[in-house]
Each structure stands twice: as C-alpha cells, then as structure tokens.
Scaffold this active site. Structure first.
Site, short mmCIF file in Angstrom:
data_model
loop_
_atom_site.label_atom_id
_atom_site.label_comp_id
_atom_site.label_asym_id
_atom_site.label_seq_id
_atom_site.Cartn_x
_atom_site.Cartn_y
_atom_site.Cartn_z
N LYS A 94 0.87 -1.17 0.00
CA LYS A 94 0.00 0.00 0.00
C LYS A 94 0.90 1.22 0.00
O LYS A 94 2.07 1.13 0.41
CB LYS A 94 -0.85 -0.02 1.28
CG LYS A 94 -2.12 0.76 1.19
CD LYS A 94 -3.30 -0.08 0.76
CE LYS A 94 -4.53 0.79 0.66
NZ LYS A 94 -5.73 0.05 0.29
N VAL A 198 -20.95 0.63 -3.14
CA VAL A 198 -21.12 -0.80 -2.85
C VAL A 198 -22.50 -1.07 -2.25
O VAL A 198 -23.20 -2.01 -2.65
CB VAL A 198 -20.03 -1.31 -1.88
CG1 VAL A 198 -20.21 -2.79 -1.60
CG2 VAL A 198 -18.64 -1.04 -2.44
P1 NAD Z 1 -18.86 5.30 -0.81
O1 NAD Z 1 -18.08 6.47 -0.35
O2 NAD Z 1 -19.39 5.25 -2.19
O3 NAD Z 1 -20.14 5.09 0.15
C1 NAD Z 1 -20.10 5.21 1.54
C2 NAD Z 1 -21.50 5.65 1.99
O4 NAD Z 1 -21.53 5.60 3.43
C3 NAD Z 1 -21.87 7.06 1.58
O5 NAD Z 1 -23.17 7.06 1.00
C4 NAD Z 1 -21.84 7.83 2.90
O6 NAD Z 1 -22.77 8.91 2.94
C5 NAD Z 1 -22.21 6.76 3.89
N1 NAD Z 1 -21.81 7.02 5.25
C6 NAD Z 1 -20.66 7.58 5.71
N2 NAD Z 1 -20.68 7.63 7.05
C7 NAD Z 1 -21.83 7.06 7.45
C8 NAD Z 1 -22.42 6.81 8.71
N3 NAD Z 1 -21.81 7.14 9.85
N4 NAD Z 1 -23.63 6.19 8.76
C9 NAD Z 1 -24.27 5.85 7.62
N5 NAD Z 1 -23.75 6.07 6.39
C10 NAD Z 1 -22.57 6.67 6.31
O7 NAD Z 1 -17.95 4.03 -0.50
P2 NAD Z 1 -18.02 2.58 -1.17
O8 NAD Z 1 -17.10 2.54 -2.31
O9 NAD Z 1 -19.46 2.20 -1.34
O10 NAD Z 1 -17.36 1.69 -0.01
C11 NAD Z 1 -18.07 1.39 1.18
C12 NAD Z 1 -17.15 0.70 2.16
O11 NAD Z 1 -16.64 -0.51 1.58
C13 NAD Z 1 -15.90 1.51 2.55
O12 NAD Z 1 -15.60 1.25 3.88
C14 NAD Z 1 -14.80 0.95 1.64
O13 NAD Z 1 -13.54 1.09 2.24
C15 NAD Z 1 -15.21 -0.50 1.58
N6 NAD Z 1 -14.73 -1.19 0.36
C16 NAD Z 1 -15.09 -0.74 -0.87
C17 NAD Z 1 -14.65 -1.40 -2.02
C18 NAD Z 1 -15.07 -0.94 -3.39
O14 NAD Z 1 -14.88 -1.70 -4.36
N7 NAD Z 1 -15.63 0.24 -3.54
C19 NAD Z 1 -13.83 -2.55 -1.90
C20 NAD Z 1 -13.49 -3.00 -0.63
C21 NAD Z 1 -13.94 -2.31 0.50
#
Ligand code: NAD
Length: 366
Positions: A94, A198
C-alpha cells in the site's frame, strides 16, 4: 518534541520504523521525497511471497508522519491477508501520499510518485484508494506499467464496486447457510448501513432475493434516490444498534463494531463491505463469538475489488472475475467450519487460512 531535545537514550527507545506498533515484519518501506512537486510518500511492502505487493495509494492530510507510517503499515499488512485468502498470486502493499488531495494533488506530483513506484521494478503495484481517481492512475500509467485501476478505455477493469457488492452478497449467503441452514435470504431483515457505490449494489442483490431491506445513510439525498429505485425502508430511528434485525451489513466506515455498539447489536449475522469493521479485532471478535453473532470477516468478503484489479494484470474476462468472486461463498463457509472446529473467532480462522497459504508457498519456493 523535536529531535534536538531527545537524548540518544530516548531515541533508542523510539525505534521509529521497525518498532512501530503496526510493524509486522514488513519486507520493505520506501520513503519518497521530491522537493519540486512537494511529494512526500511512503510505500509499504508487507509481503511478496505470493506475488508482487499490490494495494492502493491513499492521499490524506495526516496530522503527522507517524500517522502516515502507521496507516501504510496497517493497510499493506491487510492487503497481504486479503489477497492470500482470496487465492490470488499477489502480495500485500500500500502507499500513502501525505497531503490534501483536494488542494495539493497535481499531475506532476502523481507522475513523480509513479517514478518512485517504477523504481521498485514491479515489487509494488499501485491502484486507487481514498483521495485517488481513475484519472490519477492514468497519469501514473504514463511513467510506469506497475499500476492498475486505470480507465476501461485504456485497458483497465473499470469500477470495482459492483463486484465488491457481489462478493459481499456471496459472503452473506454463506453466513445464512451456516446460521440458518439455508442461504436463501428471502424475508430476512437486512440493515444496510451506508448506501454508496457498494451499498446500493448490495441492495439490488438483496431485493432480487426478496429480503426485507432497511437502509441507513448520513446522506438524505442518497436515501431518497435509492428508495425511488427499490422497495426499501429508510431507517428513521436514532440508533440502528437498538433495532432487532437478522443481518447487519456495514457498508460505510470501519470500526462500527466497538465498545459502544457491540452489546446492543441484535443481529444474527454481520456481513458487509466496510474495511476494519471490528474496532479491536481480538476483543470484539471474541465478544461476537460469545454472543453467538456470526461475523463474516470483512477482508474476506469484500475482496471483489482486488479480484477485479487482479483481472487487469492477468487479462481475465468478466466471467472469470465473477467465478472468482462467487468462490467467496465457499471460502466463507470453510472459515466458519474452521472457526467452529477450533473454537476460535471467524477472524482468527480467516487469518490462519491466509497465513497457511503464504507458508505453503514459502516452502515450495525453498
Ligand atoms: P462510498 O463512499 O461510495 O459510500 C459510503 C457511503 O456511506 C456514503 O453514502 C456515505 O454517505 C455513507 N456514510 C458515511 N458515514 C456514514 C455513517 N456514519 N452512517 C451511515 N452512512 C454513512 O464508499 P463505497 O465505495 O461504497 O465503499 C463502502 C465501504 O466498503 C468503505 O468502507 C470501503 O472502504 C469498503 N470497500 C469498498 C470497495 C469498493 O470496491 N468500492 C472494496 C473493498 C472495501
């Protein structure tokens, strides 16, 4: 405290790199500095036994260098286990760039960072993380081939989120199979916390299966957007940890399972996309086990994203990506069986399987 007021005795106690709490026998840590572009970055290569260390670059305005170092050490270690348990021929790495991505990121800085990545001759392959975009990866690609997550029109694998959501769905179904004897999620009440890239995609899979889905997000607009598309309920209460539910799917930020929430949670299963869901892996893992709440380890079931990126390196087609992601179901069940047989937490069982794969490869290489 500045260096000149620390005695050599005190300095010897600090052990600035190898003595860090997150240091876990990392192979290589590279500090990158460029005066002209203002680049200050750290690349962490945790383990390359299974293959080149792959993991995203995060740009963040850390409060100090210790924070940046700890972040890169922790995140690169996590990548080793994520790839190992998913059966990918990748090691863990990373990178972090110290700075505000909104105000300090320039194409010159990204290119200089790419040159540092290139200098490692492929031992580390970068990708997108917080503060990075596909366009930034395209910029890095101008100076090095050791980058993934580039635009689809430049040969990249595109948006990983739907694949990640599919893997989470597979992990959730495996958890249901283990807990209820059937992996059908019809009529199960599922709380999806965070309906971003996601989360929304996960909601779609759950709706197709006939689950009763409740969504929660801090962004009201997102909630309305998702409800307009699917027959979901928007959570209107103050604290979802007080609500009875079958499955809790954390898809927002990490550490939502903590001292304040763990005793309240009334779910049978936790299965979501967020990274580092347990604030304290050991303590909270054990408490969940004691409370009979089945935890699908996050680094196992959210591996769809890394599978998607790996596909770029191996020239996999979409079918192979989906097959590998679907296999998260089998691995998750294997982990639950192991945890039960050895009376350990599911997190410990997942880590031990990942470590076994690394050790086996190490022996083969000797
Ligand atoms: P994103 O930023 O698109 O979505 C996150 C959502 O969570 C947003 O809608 C935000 O408003 C909401 N949020 C933030 N704080 C919050 C809270 N306290 N309560 C309720 N909702 C809240 O992110 P993503 O790409 O959908 O990823 C989601 C999670 O999955 C992250 O933790 C990310 O690290 C993990 N992840 C994502 C991927 C990927 O392919 N995108 C892969 C592995 C892990």
């Amino acid at each position: 405290m500045t260096l000149d007021v620390i005695s050599s005795k005190e300095l010897s106690k600090i052990d600035p790199v190898f003595g860090q709490i997150s240091f876990d026998n990392h192979e290589q840590i590279v500090f990158c500095n460029d005066k002209d572009t203002g680049l200050k970055a750290i690349i962490g290569i945790h383990n390359t036994v299974l293959g080149p260390a792959l993991g995203g670059t995060r740009m963040w305005a850390y409060n100090n260098e210790w924070e940046a170092l700890n972040d890169v050490l922790r995140l690169s270690r996590g990548m080793t286990f994520k790839s190992a348990i998913t059966g990918l021929n990748l090691g863990g790495g990373k990178a972090v760039i110290i700075g505000d991505a909104k105000t300090q990121k320039t194409p010159e800085l990204m290119k200089k960072f790419g040159e540092f990545v290139h200098s490692l001759s492929g031992r580390y392959i970068t990708a997108e993380d917080v503060g990075m975009t596909t366009e930034d990866m395209d910029t890095v690609r101008e100076v090095t081939p050791y980058v993934t997550g580039i635009s689809e029109n430049k040969g990249g694998a595109g948006n990983p989120s739907p694949i990640t959501a599919y893997g989470v769905f597979m992990g959730m179904k495996a958890a249901a199979k283990f807990k209820y004897g059937s992996d059908v999620l019809e009529d199960k009440s599922v709380f999806v916390q965070g309906i971003g890239h996601v989360g929304e995609s996960l909601v779609e899979h759950l709706m197709n299966e006939g689950a009763k889905v409740t969504i929660a997000d801090i962004n009201q607009e997102r909630l309305e957007e998702v409800r307009a598309k699917y027959d979901v309920t928007i959570y209107g209460g103050q604290d979802l940890f007080n609500e009875p539910m079958d499955i809790y799917a954390p898809c927002a930020l990490g550490a939502t399972i903590n001292d304040a929430t763990i005793h309240k949670l009334q779910a049978d299963i936790i299965a979501g996309a967020a990274n580092n869901q347990l604030e304290d892996e050991v303590k909270h893992g054990r408490l969940l086990q004691e409370r009979g709440i089945l935890y699908a380890p996050d680094f196992l079931i959210n591996a769809g994203g890394i599978i998607n990126v790996y596909a770029e390196l191996e020239n996999y087609d979409k079918q192979e990506i989906m097959r590998k992601t679907e296999n998260i179901y089998n691995t998750t069940l294997e982990i639950f069986d192991r945890a039960k047989a050895n009376n350990v937490t599911t997190n410990v069982a997942a880590m031990s399987l990942a470590k076994e794969r690394i050790e086996t490869r190490k022996r083969e290489q000797q």
